[in-house]
Design a protein around this motif. Structure first.
Motif, mmCIF file in Angstrom:
data_model
loop_
_atom_site.group_PDB
_atom_site.id
_atom_site.type_symbol
_atom_site.label_atom_id
_atom_site.label_comp_id
_atom_site.label_asym_id
_atom_site.label_seq_id
_atom_site.Cartn_x
_atom_site.Cartn_y
_atom_site.Cartn_z
ATOM 1 N N UNK A 171 0.815 -1.208 0.000
ATOM 2 C CA UNK A 171 0.000 0.000 0.000
ATOM 3 C C UNK A 171 0.859 1.273 0.000
ATOM 4 N N UNK A 173 3.317 2.133 2.146
ATOM 5 C CA UNK A 173 3.910 2.540 3.420
ATOM 6 C C UNK A 173 5.360 2.074 3.496
ATOM 7 N N UNK A 175 8.060 0.768 6.131
ATOM 8 C CA UNK A 175 8.143 0.274 7.509
ATOM 9 C C UNK A 175 9.492 -0.381 7.749
ATOM 10 N N UNK A 176 9.841 -0.497 9.030
ATOM 11 C CA UNK A 176 11.079 -1.168 9.432
ATOM 12 C C UNK A 176 10.709 -2.514 10.050
ATOM 13 N N UNK A 187 6.238 -10.194 16.103
ATOM 14 C CA UNK A 187 6.345 -11.231 15.076
ATOM 15 C C UNK A 187 7.618 -11.064 14.267
ATOM 16 N N UNK A 189 8.768 -10.887 11.192
ATOM 17 C CA UNK A 189 8.360 -10.741 9.797
ATOM 18 C C UNK A 189 9.554 -10.759 8.848
ATOM 19 N N UNK A 442 -3.102 -10.241 3.696
ATOM 20 C CA UNK A 442 -2.999 -9.211 4.729
ATOM 21 C C UNK A 442 -2.129 -8.056 4.235
ATOM 22 N N UNK B 431 3.670 2.582 12.478
ATOM 23 C CA UNK B 431 3.615 1.851 11.210
ATOM 24 C C UNK B 431 4.215 0.458 11.341
ATOM 25 N N UNK B 432 5.313 0.359 12.087
ATOM 26 C CA UNK B 432 5.935 -0.956 12.283
ATOM 27 C C UNK B 432 4.966 -1.891 13.011
ATOM 28 N N UNK B 435 2.130 -2.999 10.838
ATOM 29 C CA UNK B 435 2.513 -4.028 9.873
ATOM 30 C C UNK B 435 2.524 -5.404 10.534
ATOM 31 N N UNK B 436 3.036 -5.465 11.779
ATOM 32 C CA UNK B 436 2.994 -6.748 12.495
ATOM 33 C C UNK B 436 1.544 -7.186 12.718
ATOM 34 N N UNK B 438 -0.963 -6.675 10.934
ATOM 35 C CA UNK B 438 -1.575 -7.215 9.723
ATOM 36 C C UNK B 438 -1.613 -8.731 9.799
ATOM 37 N N UNK B 439 -0.496 -9.294 10.264
ATOM 38 C CA UNK B 439 -0.394 -10.746 10.359
ATOM 39 C C UNK B 439 -1.380 -11.280 11.395
ATOM 40 N N UNK B 464 -8.226 -1.538 7.579
ATOM 41 C CA UNK B 464 -6.846 -1.737 7.128
ATOM 42 C C UNK B 464 -5.984 -0.654 7.716
ATOM 43 N N UNK B 465 -4.983 -1.028 8.472
ATOM 44 C CA UNK B 465 -4.088 -0.006 8.983
ATOM 45 C C UNK B 465 -3.166 0.471 7.872
ATOM 46 N N UNK B 466 -2.400 1.469 8.180
ATOM 47 C CA UNK B 466 -1.350 1.903 7.260
ATOM 48 C C UNK B 466 -1.896 2.603 6.037
ATOM 49 N N UNK B 467 -3.129 3.049 6.068
ATOM 50 C CA UNK B 467 -3.670 3.729 4.899
ATOM 51 C C UNK B 467 -3.638 5.244 5.062
ATOM 52 N N UNK B 468 -2.981 5.697 6.105
ATOM 53 C CA UNK B 468 -2.975 7.127 6.379
ATOM 54 C C UNK B 468 -1.711 7.745 5.827
ATOM 55 N N UNK B 469 -1.864 8.619 4.886
ATOM 56 C CA UNK B 469 -0.693 9.189 4.244
ATOM 57 C C UNK B 469 -0.678 10.690 4.423
#
Lengths: 482, 482
Positions: A171, A173, A175-176, A187, A189, A442, B431-432, B435-436, B438-439, B464-469
């Motif tokens: 999407x 983003x 990320x680290x 997790x 990842x 996901x 954001x990190x 992303x975790x 999501x899983x 859905x996370x991470x859609x904020x820009x």
């Protein structure tokens, strides 16, 4: 595509965006050259921000994207999408940090594998994973494919050496994942991302472990009459508790090709040669080297050569490392296969591969990482002879069936890519594949990140898989259309 | 809960299901004993089918479930949910296969860590990860927490030893991840599952690597005046390229406690002792042992003892292994902390911990895996003295802040669990963490698998996370309510 082209030119600058059909042809395939697709757009990214901008544009327009490093992959993982954007990371070549105290390096994904080793050597370190293509392949590509190499027997695959990633997710983003430390909380990842073949996003910065250069390296070459004996020697070495840095095997046809190409001067008349390399503290290597020598003799090696110096060691490896290309000297065309079998089944599987080759009227040269049972049969054919290409393909596919039959794997280090997605259901049940695709959905619910790779049946991500239980009558297939 | 209780009794048999309040109390906490929650129902599972039936019942009724092995975890990972089902796997104790040729074992999750080593020893193998609780902790719990141990410096964590898992996912499906081979194709969900602390499902069968028993083990104990010297010796050993099986450090207060409890007879007057253990081929160990000895001397060790035999070696370890419990001899209460710092910062961080302790009027004993910078400060207090518990908690929390400040981690091997979720945002960006998660949402969209553990802000998985820009104005927090 006009809309996304314009956006990319505007945001990245026109010199970063290729749409000329002739120029696009440069990128139509990776190392699996008989699969060709011309992408709609190529982006030559230099920074994380440029990758992120490109992926965001793709996400907004629901346009597929495929990432590509040096394009040396052998399973078509970087095969472009005809209606998609190919993001080339080859110009992202900055080595950002080399820290001997931390035993870590931080690099952009386009950095060449061997470059990193060269840059670390002055500090007494190197980057351990060493694919045969290490002079040209990129760290980003290594991450995508979880690349191996001759020395992965002792040192493990790419995944064992990556501790941190900066990733642009599908999407857009950034990320680290992970960092310099091992085993952070949350997790892991990193493990899932390394080897995900571009389906979970694009790595834009990679933190890797550096490995201390060994005090000593010693290499021997043992020649055998009868390939079974070479297999037995391999098993005996491992069973003795020795973990060599590498145990490589070549059969007679592979030796013939290598001699024709680079005149490596291996012992004449050998049905198989083993190259065994030990590295580590001098005291350990000395003791174990004698043991390996003894085990090769005990298993019938008719000649054993011990590299006296770096020059002779390089010569041993020259034959092995040139073997793939060398096969071009003895055959106009060939397929490189990549499969895994249990070490203990080496002799038996090699005999059955020989039977397959004979039955199909083709020749197969075997070059492989014997220590971890990772076969690379080279199926030789002449595309000019009607039917030969098909017979070679059949032989190559049957070898993969053999690997599965013996409890092995459809790929050891080249990845699944476009080439082997069809074999995945032979290794995994539907439920197993569904569970893996949970992760894909996901990260990439719209299916734009390298679609068509790894998994044979793309799934409509809005549907939750795995909800079909005994007694339910839902039409499972109904959920699986794309 | 009546409905799910009845269903579980009917499907599993009444003897598998506990609902009596007094009996439930047995399970109210794990090793982090000051967190207590009585579960609504306990299921004593014996088979994968029983675990799957339990999880399916929970999924159908949207009831939370928590899995528990031996309950020895130190971060509250197996802390029950008051309205949930606790699935106890302690009776799943079958060792299904030990294969020396494959170097693999297949076990049920309730198998005790040390049992597996004992069962492998006759074949010349052992199971390498060795938490201090190895006499009682379960392999299933080790998988959930990615457990470490004294010898993880050389041999890695649980994740480095698990190659295959059978898992019941939060919707009640039973799937296989990995197998006996290393690096199978597709996503490496083994890496993500190991250490996921019960939030992605329940492991019902575990395939692990077995490690060959080393030819030789040699152990020394070095005593230092000044803890900095012990830290410097540790760094010097690693910098010399030696990878000992273990480098353990204890400070004066930890030594005092150990002497009081088990009379281990360490050199009197030491501010710190190091226990350094080398294992491997005899030739290597002999050469490196001399080097370690020399480096301890060079860094100011005032006494070095070399274990003459297994009995003396056991005595060295007795002090170290009893240290946690021994602290009970010198303090009525204590908190075990678990954090990681770069090895090079050992001396500096230990001084700052000392300052923190002095400032807060508490005592801190340090016992830790010096080789990989994994600290276990024991913060001593007396709950009967008003305010001491709070001061101890503050000190313990400040130590974690120190670890983060030095670029380390909030946990080395005990996990995040219920205890440290609040620290996660100090290590990771939003954001990190998104992303975790999501899983997590992919595996467990209804949030029933060990809710409240690891992640501080559970997320509404439909969003859905991470859609904020940049440029978007959506209220980020609005998506994060549970």
């Amino acid at each position: 595509m006009t809309k996304i082209e314009e956006r990319l030119r505007r945001e990245l600058g026109p010199e970063r965006v290729i749409t000329d059909r002739q120029e696009l042809r440069t990128y139509e395939c990776d190392g699996l050259a008989h699969h060709k697709v011309i992408p709609a757009v190529v982006v030559l990214a230099r920074t994380t921000a440029e990758v992120a901008a490109t992926v965001r544009a793709c996400a907004d327009e629901r346009v597929p994207f495929v990432a590509r490093g040096s394009g040396t992959g052998l399973s078509g993982g970087a095969l472009p999408h005809a209606d998609g954007v190919l993001i080339v990371t080859a110009q992202m070549r900055e080595i950002r940090e080399i820290s001997a105290a931390d035993e870590r390096a931080v690099v952009q994904p386009g950095v060449i594998n061997l470059q990193l080793t060269r840059a670390s050597t002055p500090d007494g370190y190197y980057y351990a994973p060493d694919p045969s293509s290490q002079q040209i392949c990129s760290i980003g590509g290594n991450v995508a494919e979880n690349s191996g190499g001759a020395h992965c027997l002792k040192y493990g695959f790419t995944v064992n050496h990556v501790t941190g990633l900066e990733v642009v997710t599908p999407d857009g983003e950034t990320v680290k994942l992970g960092g310099k430390a091992l085993e952070p909380p949350g997790y892991d990842l990193i493990g899932a991302f390394v080897g995900s073949e571009g389906t979970l996003g694009v790595a834009t910065e990679v933190t890797v472990r550096l490995t201390r250069l060994p005090e000593t390296v010693r290499t021997l070459l043992a020649a055998f009459h009868g390939i079974d004996r070479a297999g037995a020697a391999t098993s005996a070495i491992i069973a003795a508790g020795v973990v060599p840095a590498a145990i490589e095997m070549m059969d007679a046809l592979a030796i013939e090709a290598a001699e024709a190409a680079v005149a490596c001067g291996y012992p004449p008349g050998a049905d198989a040669v083993l190259i065994v390399e030990l590295d580590g503290p001098a005291a350990e290597v000395a003791a174990q080297f004698d043991e390996v020598n003894r085990l090769c003799e005990a298993n019938g090696a008719f000649e054993i050569r011990i590299a006296a110096d770096d020059a002779e060691r390089a010569l041993f490896w020259k034959g092995r490392k040139s073997a793939f290309a060398a096969v071009g000297r003895i055959s106009p065309d060939y397929i490189v296969q990549d499969g895994v079998i249990p070490r203990t089944a080496l002799g038996e599987v090699l005999r059955r591969i020989d039977d397959l080759a004979t039955g199909n009227g083709v020749r197969v040269a075997n070059v492989f990482h014997a220590g971890d049972g990772n076969l690379h049969p080279l199926v030789l054919f002449d595309d000019a002879v009607p039917g030969e290409a098909e017979r070679a393909e059949n032989t190559s596919g049957a070898i993969i069936d053999l690997c599965i039959e013996y409890g092995g794997s459809i790929t050891g280090e080249h990845g699944v890519g476009a080439d082997k997605a069809k074999y995945m259901p032979r290794m995994f049940t539907d439920d197993d594949l569904d569970t893996m695709q949970l992760l894909r959905c996901a990260f990439d619910p719209d299916g734009i990140a390298n679609p068509g790779k790894i998994y044979p049946t793309p799934r409509l991500c809005g549907e939750r898989p795995g909800k079909h239980r005994a007694g339910e009558t839902a039409d499972r297939d109904g959920a699986e259309v794309f």
